[in-house]
Design an enzyme around this catalytic site. Sequence first.
Site, PDB file in Angstrom:
ATOM      1  N   GLY A 145       0.024   5.365  -4.503  1.00 45.58           N
ATOM      2  CA  GLY A 145      -0.665   6.509  -4.920  1.00 45.58           C
ATOM      3  C   GLY A 145      -0.323   7.843  -4.020  1.00 45.58           C
ATOM      4  O   GLY A 145       0.083   8.857  -4.630  1.00 45.58           O
ATOM      5  N   ASP A 201       0.837  -1.253  -0.100  1.00 45.96           N
ATOM      6  CA  ASP A 201       0.112   0.169  -0.006  1.00 45.96           C
ATOM      7  C   ASP A 201       0.899   1.417   0.014  1.00 45.96           C
ATOM      8  O   ASP A 201       1.911   1.211   0.614  1.00 45.96           O
ATOM      9  CB  ASP A 201      -0.758  -0.032   1.382  1.00 45.96           C
ATOM     10  CG  ASP A 201      -2.185   0.737   1.140  1.00 45.96           C
ATOM     11  OD1 ASP A 201      -2.460   1.468  -0.003  1.00 45.96           O
ATOM     12  OD2 ASP A 201      -2.820   1.182   1.990  1.00 45.96           O
ATOM     13  N   LEU A 257      11.426 -20.658  -4.973  1.00 47.92           N
ATOM     14  CA  LEU A 257      10.280 -19.347  -4.242  1.00 47.92           C
ATOM     15  C   LEU A 257       8.950 -19.381  -4.844  1.00 47.92           C
ATOM     16  O   LEU A 257       8.796 -19.643  -6.099  1.00 47.92           O
ATOM     17  CB  LEU A 257      10.778 -18.056  -4.319  1.00 47.92           C
ATOM     18  CG  LEU A 257       9.821 -16.951  -3.843  1.00 47.92           C
ATOM     19  CD1 LEU A 257       9.608 -16.922  -2.311  1.00 47.92           C
ATOM     20  CD2 LEU A 257      10.330 -15.567  -4.483  1.00 47.92           C
ATOM     21  N   HIS A 304       2.495   3.373  -8.896  1.00 47.94           N
ATOM     22  CA  HIS A 304       2.471   2.237  -9.180  1.00 47.94           C
ATOM     23  C   HIS A 304       3.611   1.349  -9.994  1.00 47.94           C
ATOM     24  O   HIS A 304       4.199   0.496  -9.641  1.00 47.94           O
ATOM     25  CB  HIS A 304       1.252   1.822  -9.856  1.00 47.94           C
ATOM     26  CG  HIS A 304      -0.188   1.977  -9.430  1.00 47.94           C
ATOM     27  ND1 HIS A 304      -0.158   1.549  -8.115  1.00 47.94           N
ATOM     28  CD2 HIS A 304      -1.091   2.693  -9.719  1.00 47.94           C
ATOM     29  CE1 HIS A 304      -1.589   2.230  -7.570  1.00 47.94           C
ATOM     30  NE2 HIS A 304      -1.895   2.643  -8.745  1.00 47.94           N
ATOM     31  N   SER A 346     -10.562  -7.252  -5.378  1.00 52.44           N
ATOM     32  CA  SER A 346     -11.641  -7.180  -6.227  1.00 52.44           C
ATOM     33  C   SER A 346     -12.264  -5.673  -6.028  1.00 52.44           C
ATOM     34  O   SER A 346     -13.115  -5.420  -6.907  1.00 52.44           O
ATOM     35  CB  SER A 346     -12.805  -8.344  -5.417  1.00 52.44           C
ATOM     36  OG  SER A 346     -12.145  -9.512  -5.233  1.00 52.44           O
ATOM     37  N   ARG A 401      -0.871   9.088 -10.261  1.00 49.51           N
ATOM     38  CA  ARG A 401      -0.799   7.689  -9.470  1.00 49.51           C
ATOM     39  C   ARG A 401      -0.030   6.680 -10.182  1.00 49.51           C
ATOM     40  O   ARG A 401       0.676   5.862  -9.341  1.00 49.51           O
ATOM     41  CB  ARG A 401      -2.266   7.403  -9.006  1.00 49.51           C
ATOM     42  CG  ARG A 401      -2.894   8.319  -8.210  1.00 49.51           C
ATOM     43  CD  ARG A 401      -4.265   7.988  -7.863  1.00 49.51           C
ATOM     44  NE  ARG A 401      -4.502   6.706  -7.138  1.00 49.51           N
ATOM     45  CZ  ARG A 401      -4.351   6.453  -6.070  1.00 49.51           C
ATOM     46  NH1 ARG A 401      -3.927   7.584  -5.103  1.00 49.51           N
ATOM     47  NH2 ARG A 401      -4.506   5.337  -5.603  1.00 49.51           N
TER      48      ARG A 401
END
Length: 252
Positions: free
Chosen positions: A22, A19, A130, A36, A65, A32
């Site tokens: 943005g 998180d 991994l 990302h 979602s 924004r």
Amino acid sequence: MPSDSAPAHVPRHLAVIMDGNGRWAERRRRPRIIGHRAGARAVNTCIDFCLQHGIRALTLFAFSSENWGRPEEEVGGLMKLFLNALEREVDELDRRGVRVRFIGERERFSAPITRQMDAAEARTAGNTRLDLTIAASYGGRWDITQAARSLARDVAAGKLRPEDIDESAMSARMTLADLPPPDLFIRTGGDTRISNFLLWQLAYTELWFTEALWPELDAATLRRAIDDFARRERRFGLTGAQAAAMPKETHE
Ligand code: FPP
């Protein structure tokens, strides 16, 4: 294998909410999507860290979602970013022994993206260093619902009796069923919530939060998280003495 400098108790499975992309961009007065893109670089930092420290499974929450409801421009930008990242990174991930998988409602993505997802999974299926799982169009409630629906189908088909449905039958239908549940959950960006991530699988996971925004992620921050994890006493509902006597690989 863990490096010599690795802490004694590294998590086997790390789950991460990435998180703050943005806000990272907004603080720089940039769109924004730039945040990302910087976030995609931090994904590599996190994968490198897991490979170096012998963490065997990493699950990243890339797109929830609920994220479909973001402005069209941001969703479109994220889709392009996912597609480019998949095209660009899969060779290197394969070379480094990373098995890549996706969990979530794959059918909501466009055909070019689902094709890349399928190809990345097929290409890396034999790797064992991994287990990298990307949660995309994923929600913890969706996961529980699809598991319940799958059990209900078997009951309707006469393959399963309702009284045989127990926690282990549910666990077997959840995503990530073949992995140990996450030992450690990390969320960047300062919020202290789970936000519909792995609701079932996080039941006994140790939670760790940092104010650092995802694009700022570095090895020192991850190191702090696993050092803190190594100091925690995990009791799984038992007494401290009972928990100390439990074999290390016991999870629930
Ligand atoms: C949350 O930050 C982040 C996302 C919704 C997207 C995560 C995507 C990446 C890290 C990029 C690429 C990922 C892969 C796997 C290639 P936010 O936008 O909610 O941040 P904010 O809370 O500051 O607004």
